[in-house]
Write an enzyme that holds these catalytic residues in place. Structure first.
Site, PDB file in Angstrom:
ATOM      1  N   CYS A  89      12.420 -60.571   0.823  1.00 18.52           N
ATOM      2  CA  CYS A  89      12.225 -59.878  -0.253  1.00 18.52           C
ATOM      3  C   CYS A  89      13.492 -60.312  -1.294  1.00 18.52           C
ATOM      4  CB  CYS A  89      12.347 -58.346   0.049  1.00 18.52           C
ATOM      5  SG  CYS A  89      11.478 -57.844   1.545  1.00 18.52           S
ATOM      6  N   HIS A 124      13.220 -55.288  -6.668  1.00 18.59           N
ATOM      7  CA  HIS A 124      12.108 -55.666  -5.727  1.00 18.59           C
ATOM      8  C   HIS A 124      11.276 -54.317  -5.565  1.00 18.59           C
ATOM      9  CE1 HIS A 124      10.349 -56.911  -2.403  1.00 18.59           C
ATOM     10  NE2 HIS A 124      10.594 -56.070  -1.258  1.00 18.59           N
ATOM     11  N   ASN A 166       3.662 -54.428  -1.998  1.00 18.95           N
ATOM     12  CA  ASN A 166       4.929 -55.325  -1.946  1.00 18.95           C
ATOM     13  C   ASN A 166       4.570 -56.723  -1.622  1.00 18.95           C
ATOM     14  OD1 ASN A 166       7.333 -56.620  -0.966  1.00 18.95           O
ATOM     15  ND2 ASN A 166       7.649 -54.952   0.495  1.00 18.95           N
TER      16      ASN A 166
HETATM   17  O1  UT7 Z   1      10.186 -55.085   1.332  1.00 14.52           O
HETATM   18  C1  UT7 Z   1      10.858 -55.095   2.399  1.00 14.52           C
HETATM   19  C2  UT7 Z   1      11.762 -54.077   2.850  1.00 14.52           C
HETATM   20  N1  UT7 Z   1      11.062 -52.957   3.366  1.00 14.52           N
HETATM   21  C3  UT7 Z   1      11.235 -51.660   2.724  1.00 14.52           C
HETATM   22  O2  UT7 Z   1      12.007 -51.657   1.956  1.00 14.52           O
HETATM   23  C4  UT7 Z   1      10.659 -50.622   3.297  1.00 14.52           C
HETATM   24  C5  UT7 Z   1      11.447 -49.207   3.521  1.00 14.52           C
HETATM   25  N2  UT7 Z   1      10.797 -48.239   4.350  1.00 14.52           N
HETATM   26  C6  UT7 Z   1       9.616 -47.498   3.743  1.00 14.52           C
HETATM   27  O3  UT7 Z   1       9.280 -47.810   2.526  1.00 14.52           O
HETATM   28  C7  UT7 Z   1       9.228 -46.360   4.505  1.00 14.52           C
HETATM   29  O4  UT7 Z   1      10.242 -46.291   5.657  1.00 14.52           O
HETATM   30  C8  UT7 Z   1       7.891 -46.323   5.083  1.00 14.52           C
HETATM   31  C9  UT7 Z   1       6.823 -46.342   3.899  1.00 14.52           C
HETATM   32  C10 UT7 Z   1       7.443 -47.802   5.896  1.00 14.52           C
HETATM   33  C11 UT7 Z   1       7.449 -45.257   5.991  1.00 14.52           C
HETATM   34  O5  UT7 Z   1       7.578 -44.085   5.332  1.00 14.52           O
HETATM   35  P1  UT7 Z   1       8.481 -43.253   6.042  1.00 14.52           P
HETATM   36  O6  UT7 Z   1       8.542 -41.812   5.109  1.00 14.52           O
HETATM   37  O7  UT7 Z   1       9.936 -43.596   6.418  1.00 14.52           O
HETATM   38  O8  UT7 Z   1       7.628 -42.661   7.131  1.00 14.52           O
HETATM   39  P2  UT7 Z   1       7.985 -42.680   8.848  1.00 14.52           P
HETATM   40  O9  UT7 Z   1       8.194 -44.228   9.304  1.00 14.52           O
HETATM   41  O10 UT7 Z   1       9.039 -41.808   9.263  1.00 14.52           O
HETATM   42  O11 UT7 Z   1       6.721 -42.088   9.581  1.00 14.52           O
HETATM   43  C12 UT7 Z   1       6.251 -40.720   9.345  1.00 14.52           C
HETATM   44  C13 UT7 Z   1       4.914 -40.408  10.015  1.00 14.52           C
HETATM   45  C14 UT7 Z   1       4.892 -41.008  11.303  1.00 14.52           C
HETATM   46  O12 UT7 Z   1       4.440 -39.925  12.203  1.00 14.52           O
HETATM   47  P3  UT7 Z   1       4.932 -38.850  12.884  1.00 14.52           P
HETATM   48  O13 UT7 Z   1       5.763 -39.385  13.797  1.00 14.52           O
HETATM   49  O14 UT7 Z   1       5.683 -37.971  12.059  1.00 14.52           O
HETATM   50  O15 UT7 Z   1       3.838 -38.118  13.554  1.00 14.52           O
HETATM   51  C15 UT7 Z   1       4.233 -42.170  11.368  1.00 14.52           C
HETATM   52  O16 UT7 Z   1       3.709 -42.354  12.630  1.00 14.52           O
HETATM   53  O17 UT7 Z   1       3.863 -41.135   9.130  1.00 14.52           O
HETATM   54  C16 UT7 Z   1       3.098 -42.036  10.057  1.00 14.52           C
HETATM   55  N3  UT7 Z   1       2.815 -43.036   9.341  1.00 14.52           N
HETATM   56  C17 UT7 Z   1       1.643 -42.954   8.745  1.00 14.52           C
HETATM   57  N4  UT7 Z   1       0.783 -42.343   8.552  1.00 14.52           N
HETATM   58  C18 UT7 Z   1      -0.311 -42.554   7.850  1.00 14.52           C
HETATM   59  C19 UT7 Z   1       3.258 -44.371   9.453  1.00 14.52           C
HETATM   60  N5  UT7 Z   1       2.479 -45.215   8.896  1.00 14.52           N
HETATM   61  C20 UT7 Z   1       1.503 -44.353   8.339  1.00 14.52           C
HETATM   62  C21 UT7 Z   1       0.481 -44.501   7.496  1.00 14.52           C
HETATM   63  N6  UT7 Z   1      -0.597 -43.582   7.296  1.00 14.52           N
HETATM   64  N7  UT7 Z   1      -0.007 -46.063   6.944  1.00 14.52           N
END
Ligand code: UT7
Length: 336
Positions: A115, A261, A291
């Site tokens: 990134c 980014h 991204n």
């Molecule tokens: O460019 C490289 C650097 N990367 C970044 O900067 C990414 C940084 N992180 C993020 O952008 C976020 O952490 C994500 C967008 C990847 C995830 O969002 P989040 O708010 O942190 O969600 P989470 O991982 O805490 O997941 C919340 C819930 C989980 O379900 P439970 O355990 O609460 O039942 C996940 O399983 O959302 C679920 N989940 C999804 N649901 C629907 C994870 N991915 C998805 C999805 N659709 N695609």
């Protein structure tokens, strides 16, 4: 004094658009979840009927950037290619692009900073220019993520965020006493968090590098501890901005636009809030492209210039980002 000045920018994304609704057909996700958590509405992916490699996307972007700079490819002293998704394992995409540009012996190097590839690339280009080692450099960031993503529920947190695309800038050495061009760069890395965002296999540390068991476990797909990266980005992006401002001797209100980014719109909104910046000072285009990793910042720069948001003489832009490695960095640039 030698300064590094941007002479032309260009971008290219594959024609095929993949919407959040398309994603919801392949895995358990929804438009609502993706928009709320990331801001992404769609992304461009290469088409399996018309495969394109990373250097193909880069080539289209490079041709536009060279044209806008008024340069021929033969004018280049160096190509720097930032990507985490090279066309083939080796040699690097920089060599492939060099050949596609019709060049014979122009040096080409790949960097693997994910990134922050564009940011590290800017710093390297600036060092080449200030040391007199190069006068005209093509810096490219390009990715084809789509051919390496897990389209099952297992990969849904990562797969929905990545898009394909490429963007390029032409950088030139200018002798001037004015405080223009690249004003300062600051880069960091924290290898202790390497496994928080990685694609492990094929891995030279494994014997064999990739086997069926590893494939069944999905170890050839990217995995991410999204929460850890998110929290670190929200903390480090303001810090690195203060660091680069201090290094350049530039005050916050002198900066006309921040081009971060594009990993998650919420990260960039939190950055704006913590720096007390009005929303219109922070550029977003993640809605359309997702991204695109090394391509995000030059792609956003190209659009910001096209939209007239930046580019007048004296305008100051701050490029910044954090991602896999973990690496993070920032650069300040004043348009001549
Ligand atoms: O460019 C490289 C650097 N990367 C970044 O900067 C990414 C940084 N992180 C993020 O952008 C976020 O952490 C994500 C967008 C990847 C995830 O969002 P989040 O708010 O942190 O969600 P989470 O991982 O805490 O997941 C919340 C819930 C989980 O379900 P439970 O355990 O609460 O039942 C996940 O399983 O959302 C679920 N989940 C999804 N649901 C629907 C994870 N991915 C998805 C999805 N659709 N695609």
């Amino acid at each position: 004094m030698k300064r590094t000045v941007i002479r032309g920018t260009g971008k290219y994304v594959p024609e095929r658009i993949v919407t959040n609704q398309d994603m919801a057909q392949w895995m358990d996700t929804s438009d609502e979840w993706i928009v709320q958590r990331t801001g992404i509405e769609q992304r461009h992916w290469v088409d399996e009927k018309n495969p394109q490699g990373t250097s193909d996307l880069a080539l289209e972007a490079a041709k536009i950037a060279l044209d806008r700079a008024g340069w021929k490819a033969t004018d280049l002293d160096l190509i720097i290619f930032a990507t985490l998704s090279p066309d083939i394992n080796f040699p690097g995409s920089g060599c492939l692009l060099q050949h596609k540009l019709g060049l014979e012996t122009t040096p080409a190097l790949d960097i693997r900073q994910q990134c922050t590839g564009f940011l590290y690339g800017l710093e390297i280009a600036d060092a080449y220019i200030q040391s007199g080692m190069a006068k005209k450099i093509l810096l490219v960031g390009a990715e084809v993520h789509s051919t390496g993503l897990d389209l099952t529920n297992r990969g849904r947190d990562v797969t929905v965020i990545f898009g394909d695309g490429g963007a390029a800038v032409c950088l030139e050495a200018v002798d001037t006493d004015q405080d223009v061009g690249i004003l300062a760069n600051v880069m960091h890395a924290m290898g202790s968090m390497a496994e928080s965002l990685m694609t492990e296999a094929p891995a030279s540390r494994n014997w064999p590098r990739l086997d069926e068991k590893m494939m069944d476990e999905g170890r050839h797909f990217p995995v991410m501890d999204g929460k850890a990266i998110f929290k670190l980005a929200v903390r480090k992006l303001p810090e690195i901005t203060m660091e680069v401002m201090k290094k350049a001797g530039v005050a916050l209100d002198e900066i006309d636009l921040f081009i971060p980014h594009q990993a998650n719109m919420r990260i960039n909104q939190m950055f704006a809030k913590s720096m007390k910046l009005p929303e219109d000072k922070v550029f977003h285009n993640i809605q359309q492209y997702g991204n695109t990793t090394a391509a995000t910042i030059p792609l956003a720069l190209d659009e910001a210039i096209e939209q007239g948001r930046i580019g007048k003489s004296g305008d100051v832009v701050c490029f910044l980002g954090l991602g896999a490695g973990v690496t993070w960095g920032a650069s300040l640039y004043r348009f001549p």
